[in-house]
Write a protein that holds these residues in place. Structure first.
Motif, mmCIF file in Angstrom:
data_model
loop_
_atom_site.group_PDB
_atom_site.id
_atom_site.type_symbol
_atom_site.label_atom_id
_atom_site.label_comp_id
_atom_site.label_asym_id
_atom_site.label_seq_id
_atom_site.Cartn_x
_atom_site.Cartn_y
_atom_site.Cartn_z
ATOM 1 N N ASN B 15 61.889 51.677 74.463
ATOM 2 C CA ASN B 15 61.883 50.592 73.498
ATOM 3 C C ASN B 15 60.809 50.817 72.446
ATOM 4 O O ASN B 15 59.733 51.299 72.757
ATOM 5 N N SER B 16 61.099 50.425 71.229
ATOM 6 C CA SER B 16 60.090 50.615 70.187
ATOM 7 C C SER B 16 58.899 49.701 70.444
ATOM 8 O O SER B 16 57.787 49.992 70.042
ATOM 9 N N LYS B 17 59.116 48.604 71.141
ATOM 10 C CA LYS B 17 58.000 47.734 71.493
ATOM 11 C C LYS B 17 56.996 48.449 72.392
ATOM 12 O O LYS B 17 55.781 48.350 72.198
ATOM 13 N N THR B 18 57.513 49.180 73.354
ATOM 14 C CA THR B 18 56.629 49.895 74.281
ATOM 15 C C THR B 18 55.856 50.973 73.547
ATOM 16 O O THR B 18 54.670 51.195 73.793
ATOM 17 N N ALA B 20 55.075 50.803 70.430
ATOM 18 C CA ALA B 20 54.093 50.092 69.602
ATOM 19 C C ALA B 20 52.854 49.694 70.400
ATOM 20 O O ALA B 20 51.731 49.942 69.963
ATOM 21 N N THR B 21 53.050 49.113 71.585
ATOM 22 C CA THR B 21 51.879 48.680 72.365
ATOM 23 C C THR B 21 51.048 49.883 72.794
ATOM 24 O O THR B 21 49.827 49.822 72.805
ATOM 25 N N ARG B 23 50.798 52.834 71.192
ATOM 26 C CA ARG B 23 50.069 53.347 70.022
ATOM 27 C C ARG B 23 48.892 52.441 69.693
ATOM 28 O O ARG B 23 47.806 52.901 69.360
ATOM 29 N N LEU B 24 49.138 51.158 69.813
ATOM 30 C CA LEU B 24 48.083 50.191 69.524
ATOM 31 C C LEU B 24 46.913 50.345 70.484
ATOM 32 O O LEU B 24 45.746 50.338 70.094
ATOM 33 N N VAL B 27 44.961 53.471 69.467
ATOM 34 C CA VAL B 27 44.234 53.362 68.199
ATOM 35 C C VAL B 27 43.027 52.426 68.362
ATOM 36 O O VAL B 27 41.969 52.649 67.772
ATOM 37 N N LEU B 28 43.172 51.424 69.218
ATOM 38 C CA LEU B 28 42.059 50.487 69.398
ATOM 39 C C LEU B 28 40.913 51.093 70.210
ATOM 40 O O LEU B 28 39.766 50.726 70.022
ATOM 41 N N ASP B 31 39.170 52.809 67.376
ATOM 42 C CA ASP B 31 38.584 51.834 66.441
ATOM 43 C C ASP B 31 37.335 51.209 67.039
ATOM 44 O O ASP B 31 36.294 51.145 66.402
ATOM 45 N N ARG B 32 37.459 50.747 68.261
ATOM 46 C CA ARG B 32 36.334 50.028 68.858
ATOM 47 C C ARG B 32 35.158 50.961 69.089
ATOM 48 O O ARG B 32 34.013 50.581 68.906
ATOM 49 N N VAL B 35 33.635 51.626 65.614
ATOM 50 C CA VAL B 35 32.959 50.464 65.053
ATOM 51 C C VAL B 35 31.578 50.315 65.681
ATOM 52 O O VAL B 35 30.615 49.948 65.027
#
Ligand code: ADP
Ligand code: MG
Lengths: 264, 99
Positions: B15-18, B20-21, B23-24, B27-28, B31-32, B35
């Motif tokens: 699923n593209s949702k899976t 997306a989560t 990849r997110l 990336v976080l 990012d964290r 930062v």
């Protein structure tokens, strides 16, 4: 003494201005004395979403620079006696107001109003810093997509650094049908990733486009799903305990119907 | 290929949702960490403190990084060991208590 709430997101176009107009108007509909402050200097929008664009004489920069008194710049809402807008300046630049001017201004509004709702510009520069300067609570608006949630995460970090703890999350433009197909993140995915409390989920809804065309916030539209979602958010902000609305309800209903009459 | 098989069998992971989560999530992590570079430094200091209970290490040469692989992030530490301690200081108060 009122409460100051900033509506922010990092990313542009996720629905901050729409959220500000609906939360502000919704609180006014409940009888609270409300002022909405547009801090998006140079890209003012909240006036149009509220349908008040023809009544602007002074703006936030005029107030900050002492060109007029605060009361002179406040525009009374068409629908509610107890609702006001402080518009952004359209022609000046983002640095026309300083953080300390903003703090003072918001401090003054707090004396007069139950709620001061601040519409924050996109980005993390001066405009963002001004918008959060006098705020006591923050609402983070995001969409169920990677870039918007990523920006929201960054914003939550910055809010935290400014001592604005426990921001509230609104997931806007959710499409239940796509969630169901597995092609959109659901609210639990976003909540889990960002680890902050959700105070509302607003579906993608044509009623928002219609209401923005008319300059009448959808929260007053008793028939739309987005309107219902905003009314629930408003109640939660004012301290009422309302369960999250199930956006899949109608799909489930359709499923049951289909099953009943034998389509699959 | 796995992706293809998963899709054939209608597994959730296609699923593209899976996607997306996932990849997110990755990336976080970056990012964290970016930062707050302080975080990696603090971790470094803590590592030195804990490991020193067991062995002598070259603190100046110690490296701690987040390495991105295709779909995972690994915390990679390169810690040159100079000498092992004969009696390691198990249960020493500094090993249990934080800062
Ligand atoms: N739930 C929604 N359903 C449909 N359209 C929406 C919804 N929320 C926002 N929009 C539309 O998205 C656009 C951006 O919204 P806006 O509130 O101006 O975002 P921002 O202030 O964060 O830049 C507007 O055209 C608005 O009408
Ligand atoms: Mg806006």
């Amino acid at each position: 003494m009122g409460e100051v709430i900033v509506i922010t997101s990092g990313k542009g176009g996720v629905g901050k201005t729409t959220t500000t107009a609906n939360i502000g108007t919704g609180l006014a509909a409940l009888g609270y004395k409300v002022v909405m402050v547009d801090t998006d200097i140079g890209l003012r929008n909240l006036d149009v979403v509220m349908g008040l664009e023809n009544r602007i004489v002074y703006d936030i920069v005029d107030v900050a620079n002492g060109n007029c008194r605060l009361k002179q710049a406040l525009i009374k809402d068409k629908r509610f006696e107890n609702s006001f807008l402080l518009p952004a300046a359209q022609t000046k630049d983002k640095n026309a107001v300083s953080t300390s001017q903003m703090k003072e201004l918001v401090g003054n509004l707090k004396q007069e109003f139950d709620y001061v709702i601040i519409d924050c510009p996109a980005g993390i520069e001066q405009g963002f810093k001004n918008a959060i300067a006098g705020a006591e609570r923050a609402v983070v608006v995001t969409n169920p997509e990677v870039s918007a949630v990523r920006d929201a995460d960054r914003i939550i970090g910055l809010l935290e650094a400014e001592q604005l703890h426990d921001p509230m999350l609104i997931i806007n433009r959710l499409r239940p049908a796509m969630v169901k197909k597995g092609d959109m993140m659901n609210i639990f995915d976003s909540e889990d990733i960002l680890a902050i409390k959700i105070i509302g989920v607003v579906p993608e809804d044509e009623a928002i486009v219609v209401s923005t065309n008319r300059g009448e916030p959808a929260v007053l539209d008793m028939t739309s799903k987005a309107g219902q979602a905003y009314r629930n958010i408003v109640k939660r902000i004012s301290g009422e305990d309302v369960p999250l609305m199930n956006l899949e309800e109608s799909d489930r209903f359709v499923d049951k119907l289909k099953k009943l009459i034998g389509i699959r | 290929m796995f992706d293809f098989i998963n899709r054939m069998f209608g597994k959730e992971s296609s699923n593209s949702k899976t996607v997306a989560t996932e990849r997110l999530r990755l990336v976080l992590v970056h990012d964290r960490a970016n930062v707050s570079p302080h975080m990696l430094n603090a971790l470094k200091e803590d590592l030195i403190r804990v490991i020193s209970e067991y062995m002598e290490i070259d603190q100046a040469a110690l490296e701690v990084n987040l390495n991105q692989e295709d779909n995972s992030v690994a915390l990679v530490a390169n810690i040159p060991v100079l000498k092992m301690k004969r009696n390691y200081a198990s249960g020493a108060p500094s090993a249990a208590g934080g800062r």
